[in-house]
Design an enzyme around this catalytic site. Structure first.
Site, PDB file in Angstrom:
ATOM      1  N   VAL A   1     -21.043  10.403   1.476  1.00  0.00           N
ATOM      2  CA  VAL A   1     -20.056  11.124   0.691  1.00  0.00           C
ATOM      3  C   VAL A   1     -18.630  10.845   1.170  1.00  0.00           C
ATOM      4  O   VAL A   1     -17.712  10.772   0.353  1.00  0.00           O
ATOM      5  CB  VAL A   1     -20.349  12.635   0.650  1.00  0.00           C
TER       6      VAL A   1
ATOM      7  N   HIS B   1     -14.510  17.263   0.000  1.00  0.00           N
ATOM      8  CA  HIS B   1     -15.931  16.997   0.223  1.00  0.00           C
ATOM      9  C   HIS B   1     -16.389  17.721   1.465  1.00  0.00           C
ATOM     10  O   HIS B   1     -15.599  18.131   2.304  1.00  0.00           O
ATOM     11  CB  HIS B   1     -16.210  15.491   0.339  1.00  0.00           C
ATOM     12  N   CYS B   2     -17.711  17.908   1.554  1.00  0.00           N
ATOM     13  CA  CYS B   2     -18.310  18.456   2.775  1.00  0.00           C
ATOM     14  C   CYS B   2     -19.271  17.391   3.297  1.00  0.00           C
ATOM     15  O   CYS B   2     -19.070  16.211   3.068  1.00  0.00           O
ATOM     16  CB  CYS B   2     -18.978  19.793   2.499  1.00  0.00           C
ATOM     17  N   VAL B   3     -20.318  17.770   3.928  1.00  0.00           N
ATOM     18  CA  VAL B   3     -21.225  16.811   4.567  1.00  0.00           C
ATOM     19  C   VAL B   3     -21.953  15.943   3.552  1.00  0.00           C
ATOM     20  O   VAL B   3     -22.139  14.754   3.769  1.00  0.00           O
ATOM     21  CB  VAL B   3     -22.235  17.553   5.472  1.00  0.00           C
TER      22      VAL B   3
ATOM     23  N   ARG C   1     -21.599  16.653  -0.226  1.00  0.00           N
ATOM     24  CA  ARG C   1     -21.191  16.922  -1.609  1.00  0.00           C
ATOM     25  C   ARG C   1     -19.703  16.700  -1.837  1.00  0.00           C
ATOM     26  O   ARG C   1     -18.888  16.962  -0.960  1.00  0.00           O
ATOM     27  CB  ARG C   1     -21.519  18.371  -1.990  1.00  0.00           C
TER      28      ARG C   1
END
Length: 192
Positions: free
Chosen positions: A70, A26-28, A30
């Site tokens: 997320v 995951h990123c910030v 998504r």
């Protein structure tokens, strides 16, 4: 009970199950999936999940927009799916399996040249400013440029040439440094 247990189970089912997930991170905002068979993912059902804000595919990755929560969602997802999350770099490399030759080539070139873009922009801005003070005739009725009237600006004009051209002069060194970084070698070898 976990906060997103229902949504996590739904997402796992709609992406094609645990067997269809080659890698996930995951990123910030998504979740980033590399799917073994991207056609198994039911995009319409995924987008109807309450916490999902949207989906898209980019760079061989199927990305599900979750939002600010997320990280919590991701932790519950990997725990529920009984899979191990990986780093963004690993997902990026795994995502290349879903790209054609031209996309992979452009991806590699992008990784090589993207660290150099700020230097190229700064070099261009410096040379552009130098041209403004040296070539545009704004003073004394449009007959003289700033460097023709001021000794100080004439010195600045010459000094900016050194800085602006140095960036482009050493660009091949920057490219070889970036290539050696991409290949996982010592960046020092990029100087040779």
């Amino acid at each position: 009970m976990n906060k997103f247990s229902k949504e996590v189970r739904q997402l796992l089912e709609y992406v094609g199950g645990k067997e269809n997930i080659a890698a996930v991170t995951h990123c910030v905002t998504r979740m980033r999936f590399v799917l073994n068979n991207p056609q198994k993912a039911d995009v319409e059902k995924i987008e109807r999940i309450k916490v999902v804000k949207g989906t898209f595919t980019q760079a061989g990755q199927f990305q599900v927009i979750i939002g600010n929560e997320v990280a919590t969602f991701y932790n519950e997802f990997v725990k529920n799916a009984d899979i191990e999350g990986v780093s963004k770099e690993t997902v990026k490399k795994a995502g290349r399996q879903n790209m054609n030759f031209l996309q992979r080539l452009i991806s590699h070139l992008g990784e090589i040249f993207s660290p150099l873009i700020p230097a190229i922009i700064v070099g261009g801005l410096i040379l552009g400013f130098r041209n403004i003070i040296g070539d545009i005739k704004l003073l004394e009725g449009g007959t003289k440029s700033l460097i023709e009237v001021s000794q100080f600006w004439a010195g600045v004009h010459q000094f900016l040439w050194l800085i602006g051209e140095a960036i482009f002069f050493f660009l091949p060194v920057g490219i070889t440094w970036s290539i050696s970084k991409k290949w996982g070698q010592l960046k020092f070898w990029g100087l040779f």
